[in-house]
Design a protein around this motif. Structure first.
Motif, PDB file in Angstrom:
ATOM      1  N   GLU A   1       0.807  -1.214   0.000  1.00 55.40           N
ATOM      2  CA  GLU A   1       0.000   0.000   0.000  1.00 55.40           C
ATOM      3  C   GLU A   1       0.843   1.269   0.000  1.00 55.40           C
ATOM      4  O   GLU A   1       0.607   2.192  -0.782  1.00 55.40           O
ATOM      5  CB  GLU A   1      -0.956  -0.003   1.194  1.00 55.40           C
ATOM      6  N   LYS A   2       1.839   1.338   0.873  1.00 51.07           N
ATOM      7  CA  LYS A   2       2.622   2.577   0.984  1.00 51.07           C
ATOM      8  C   LYS A   2       3.395   2.873  -0.290  1.00 51.07           C
ATOM      9  O   LYS A   2       3.619   4.050  -0.624  1.00 51.07           O
ATOM     10  CB  LYS A   2       3.571   2.493   2.176  1.00 51.07           C
TER      11      LYS A   2
ATOM     12  N   PHE B   1     -14.337  -3.400   4.102  1.00 45.08           N
ATOM     13  CA  PHE B   1     -14.717  -2.043   4.429  1.00 45.08           C
ATOM     14  C   PHE B   1     -15.566  -2.079   5.695  1.00 45.08           C
ATOM     15  O   PHE B   1     -16.611  -2.711   5.723  1.00 45.08           O
ATOM     16  CB  PHE B   1     -15.550  -1.419   3.311  1.00 45.08           C
ATOM     17  N   SER B   2     -15.126  -1.404   6.755  1.00 43.01           N
ATOM     18  CA  SER B   2     -15.977  -1.319   7.937  1.00 43.01           C
ATOM     19  C   SER B   2     -17.235  -0.537   7.572  1.00 43.01           C
ATOM     20  O   SER B   2     -18.353  -0.917   7.894  1.00 43.01           O
ATOM     21  CB  SER B   2     -15.230  -0.639   9.086  1.00 43.01           C
TER      22      SER B   2
ATOM     23  N   TYR C   1     -16.748   5.280   3.420  1.00 40.62           N
ATOM     24  CA  TYR C   1     -16.772   6.740   3.581  1.00 40.62           C
ATOM     25  C   TYR C   1     -15.629   7.312   2.759  1.00 40.62           C
ATOM     26  O   TYR C   1     -14.477   7.305   3.163  1.00 40.62           O
ATOM     27  CB  TYR C   1     -16.647   7.137   5.044  1.00 40.62           C
TER      28      TYR C   1
ATOM     29  N   ASN D   1      -8.921   6.399   0.514  1.00 41.09           N
ATOM     30  CA  ASN D   1      -8.835   7.829   0.796  1.00 41.09           C
ATOM     31  C   ASN D   1      -7.405   8.355   0.691  1.00 41.09           C
ATOM     32  O   ASN D   1      -7.190   9.506   0.298  1.00 41.09           O
ATOM     33  CB  ASN D   1      -9.422   8.130   2.173  1.00 41.09           C
ATOM     34  N   SER D   2      -6.433   7.516   1.042  1.00 39.32           N
ATOM     35  CA  SER D   2      -5.029   7.921   0.907  1.00 39.32           C
ATOM     36  C   SER D   2      -4.649   8.088  -0.563  1.00 39.32           C
ATOM     37  O   SER D   2      -3.924   9.019  -0.928  1.00 39.32           O
ATOM     38  CB  SER D   2      -4.113   6.892   1.567  1.00 39.32           C
TER      39      SER D   2
ATOM     40  N   SER E   1      -8.689  -1.628   2.015  1.00 37.97           N
ATOM     41  CA  SER E   1      -9.197  -0.817   3.126  1.00 37.97           C
ATOM     42  C   SER E   1      -9.679   0.540   2.623  1.00 37.97           C
ATOM     43  O   SER E   1      -9.155   1.080   1.648  1.00 37.97           O
ATOM     44  CB  SER E   1      -8.115  -0.625   4.185  1.00 37.97           C
ATOM     45  N   ILE E   2     -10.657   1.092   3.291  1.00 34.11           N
ATOM     46  CA  ILE E   2     -11.135   2.422   2.933  1.00 34.11           C
ATOM     47  C   ILE E   2     -10.057   3.467   3.242  1.00 34.11           C
ATOM     48  O   ILE E   2     -10.016   4.536   2.616  1.00 34.11           O
ATOM     49  CB  ILE E   2     -12.456   2.740   3.675  1.00 34.11           C
ATOM     50  N   PHE E   3      -9.162   3.148   4.179  1.00 32.06           N
ATOM     51  CA  PHE E   3      -8.032   4.037   4.469  1.00 32.06           C
ATOM     52  C   PHE E   3      -7.140   4.183   3.235  1.00 32.06           C
ATOM     53  O   PHE E   3      -6.703   5.287   2.888  1.00 32.06           O
ATOM     54  CB  PHE E   3      -7.216   3.509   5.642  1.00 32.06           C
ATOM     55  N   LEU E   4      -6.871   3.047   2.552  1.00 31.50           N
ATOM     56  CA  LEU E   4      -6.060   3.102   1.338  1.00 31.50           C
ATOM     57  C   LEU E   4      -6.762   3.927   0.270  1.00 31.50           C
ATOM     58  O   LEU E   4      -6.122   4.743  -0.413  1.00 31.50           O
ATOM     59  CB  LEU E   4      -5.802   1.691   0.810  1.00 31.50           C
TER      60      LEU E   4
ATOM     61  N   SER F   1      -6.100  11.264  -1.808  1.00 33.84           N
ATOM     62  CA  SER F   1      -5.386  12.405  -1.244  1.00 33.84           C
ATOM     63  C   SER F   1      -4.014  12.592  -1.884  1.00 33.84           C
ATOM     64  O   SER F   1      -3.612  13.721  -2.199  1.00 33.84           O
ATOM     65  CB  SER F   1      -5.246  12.223   0.270  1.00 33.84           C
TER      66      SER F   1
END
Length: 473
Positions: A173-174, A218-219, A222, A198-199, A193-196, A202
């Motif tokens: 991911e990074k 996905f929890s 969003y 949005n990252s 993940s939804i974190f990925l 961004s």
């Protein structure tokens, strides 16, 4: 004696290579028969658009034949790589199931595509055709572990990549966040993940298109686009732990969603113009009319909308059973239906809510009625189009085109529907009736209709519009 002139042979090679590269890879190979220079110089091998697709070779389900076809595909890849090592590649696609069985060739193939670092479009699809889609049956799928890992050298060689599509392909991911030039991203058949997500949005400030197919973990969904660049979002049968689906993307224009009915919040997407909504994987009716009605209240900017049979059955159970409180701005509406009695009220609901509708497409398919469904009003399908006929605003002033796809003819309700639009469409200019046998066969039905007699019947129906032309194909 006239001599045929090969005009293509007169073009310079650099221009021919550009032309070939604009063609799909399969078609580029076929161009070798067009011109002697193309064949003798093997210009088609200089295409910058390469697609290695297992499905082009593997057609049989019989294990012995399938094995030989797969071997032919792998041999073709090997031959192409060994004989085109100096190729410049801008677009590369590899679709290969069970890549770990030929991991050395798979890595060699990816290295071949990326060794010069010029690839702008990379697609790696390691999903297996045997994975069942469960279309119209259930929303959940088996969580398959990624079949292959993206090689480390790719992260360094493709800094300028613009389009990335990974299916059943593990990645770091990074490192992926360093692809700052990305404009389009697609993930499928993997944990994301939804974190990925949005990252990525961004970090990749040029990202305009995001597609997720059969992804999970996905929890809740969003998505927030702070760069305000995202224009297209596709979420296709992904699995969420919670039912909240929220998107804040001020410049989103295209939205496609397939899956379960969630608690949608898209107030942060005021400019969506095209939407495709498919809830056909829902288990049951479940009294979700209010949820769907509230969802559609955020869609008044829509110009093009596609809806499924579930939508038609549920939408009249919302706050208003007759129509939306505010009219839609929709110009082209596509409804997927079998014209069963449960869909009729939804069709009327949409005709009432779209007074500026210009084109209506009716995609006929297999019927399905969800458990616990109850009609908001009593209706008799036999008389629906003929008794107490109402002419809706769009039929009076705006509806010019009617397309009927998958017409089957065995059901009289289909013919009554056509007669209704012919008699009521005061500004109707074009009606196209497409008899698609593939849809009929998939529903285990026979086409028992004489096209000539059917055409003669339609000619006898009184027309509200003198400009109407009817095409049967």
């Amino acid at each position: 004696m006239a001599v045929s002139l090969d005009m293509l042979s007169l073009l310079p090679d650099p221009l021919l290579i550009i032309i070939i590269s604009l063609l799909p890879f399969k078609e580029a190979i076929r161009t070798s028969v067009f011109s002697k220079s193309w064949c003798n110089n093997k210009l088609f091998k200089l295409t910058t658009n390469i697609e290695f697709n297992e499905l082009f070779f593997v057609k049989s389900y019989q294990p012995s034949i399938k094995h030989l076809q797969r071997k032919a595909f792998l041999d073709f890849i090997t031959f192409w790589i060994d004989n085109n090592k100096e190729s410049i590649i801008e677009k590369f696609s590899l679709k290969l199931s069970m890549p770990n069985n030929v991991s050395e060739l798979t890595e060699k193939c990816i290295a071949f595509a990326t060794h010069k670092g010029g690839v702008k479009h990379l697609e790696l699809d390691f999903s297996d055709p045997k994975w069942v889609e469960y279309n119209n049956v259930a929303p959940y799928h088996k969580f398959h572990e990624p079949m292959f890992a993206l090689p480390k050298h790719v992260y360094d060689e493709l800094k300028g990549i613009q389009i990335l599509k990974l299916y059943s392909c593990r990645f770091v991911e990074k490192d992926l966040l360093n692809f700052h030039a990305l404009k389009e991203v697609s993930f499928g058949w993997m944990e994301v993940s939804i974190f990925l997500i949005n990252s990525l949005i961004s970090n990749c400030k040029m990202l305009e298109s995001l597609s997720l197919k059969r992804c999970w973990n996905f929890s809740e969904f969003y998505l927030r686009d702070r760069n305000q660049k995202l224009k297209k979002l596709v979420v296709d049968n992904c699995s969420f732990q919670y039912e909240l689906f929220r998107v804040v993307a001020p410049n989103l224009k295209f939205f496609k969603y397939s899956g379960m009915m969630s608690y949608f919040d898209i107030k942060g997407c005021p400019q969506v113009e095209v939407a495709d909504l498919d809830f056909s994987t829902e288990f049951g009716f479940g009294g979700k009319g209010y949820r769907l009605y509230n969802f559609m209240e955020d869609f008044y900017s829509l110009k093009v909308l596609t809806v499924c049979s579930y939508f038609l059955q549920v939408i009249p159970h919302g706050s208003d059973m007759l129509r939306m409180e505010r009219n839609f701005n929709i110009r082209h509406l596509t409804i997927k239906t079998q014209l069963n009695k449960s869909d009729y009220r939804g069709i009327v609901f949409m005709l009432r809510s779209c007074p500026m509708l210009q084109c209506l497409t009716i995609q006929l398919g297999c019927a399905r009625i969800w458990p616990n469904y109850a009609q908001p009003f009593a209706s008799a399908p036999k008389n629906f189009w003929t008794e107490n006929v109402r002419i809706y605003e769009c039929l009076k002033s705006s509806l010019e085109v009617l397309e009927v796809k998958g017409f089957q003819g065995f059901d009289k309700s289909e013919i009554r529907m056509l007669a209704y639009f012919i008699q009521s469409g005061k500004v109707l200019k074009k009606m196209t009736i497409n008899m698609e046998k593939d849809i009929i066969l998939s529903c285990n039905r026979n086409l028992d209709l004489n096209p000539r007699k059917f055409a003669e019947f339609l000619l006898k129906v009184p027309r509200a519009s003198t400009d109407l032309e009817i095409t049967i194909c």
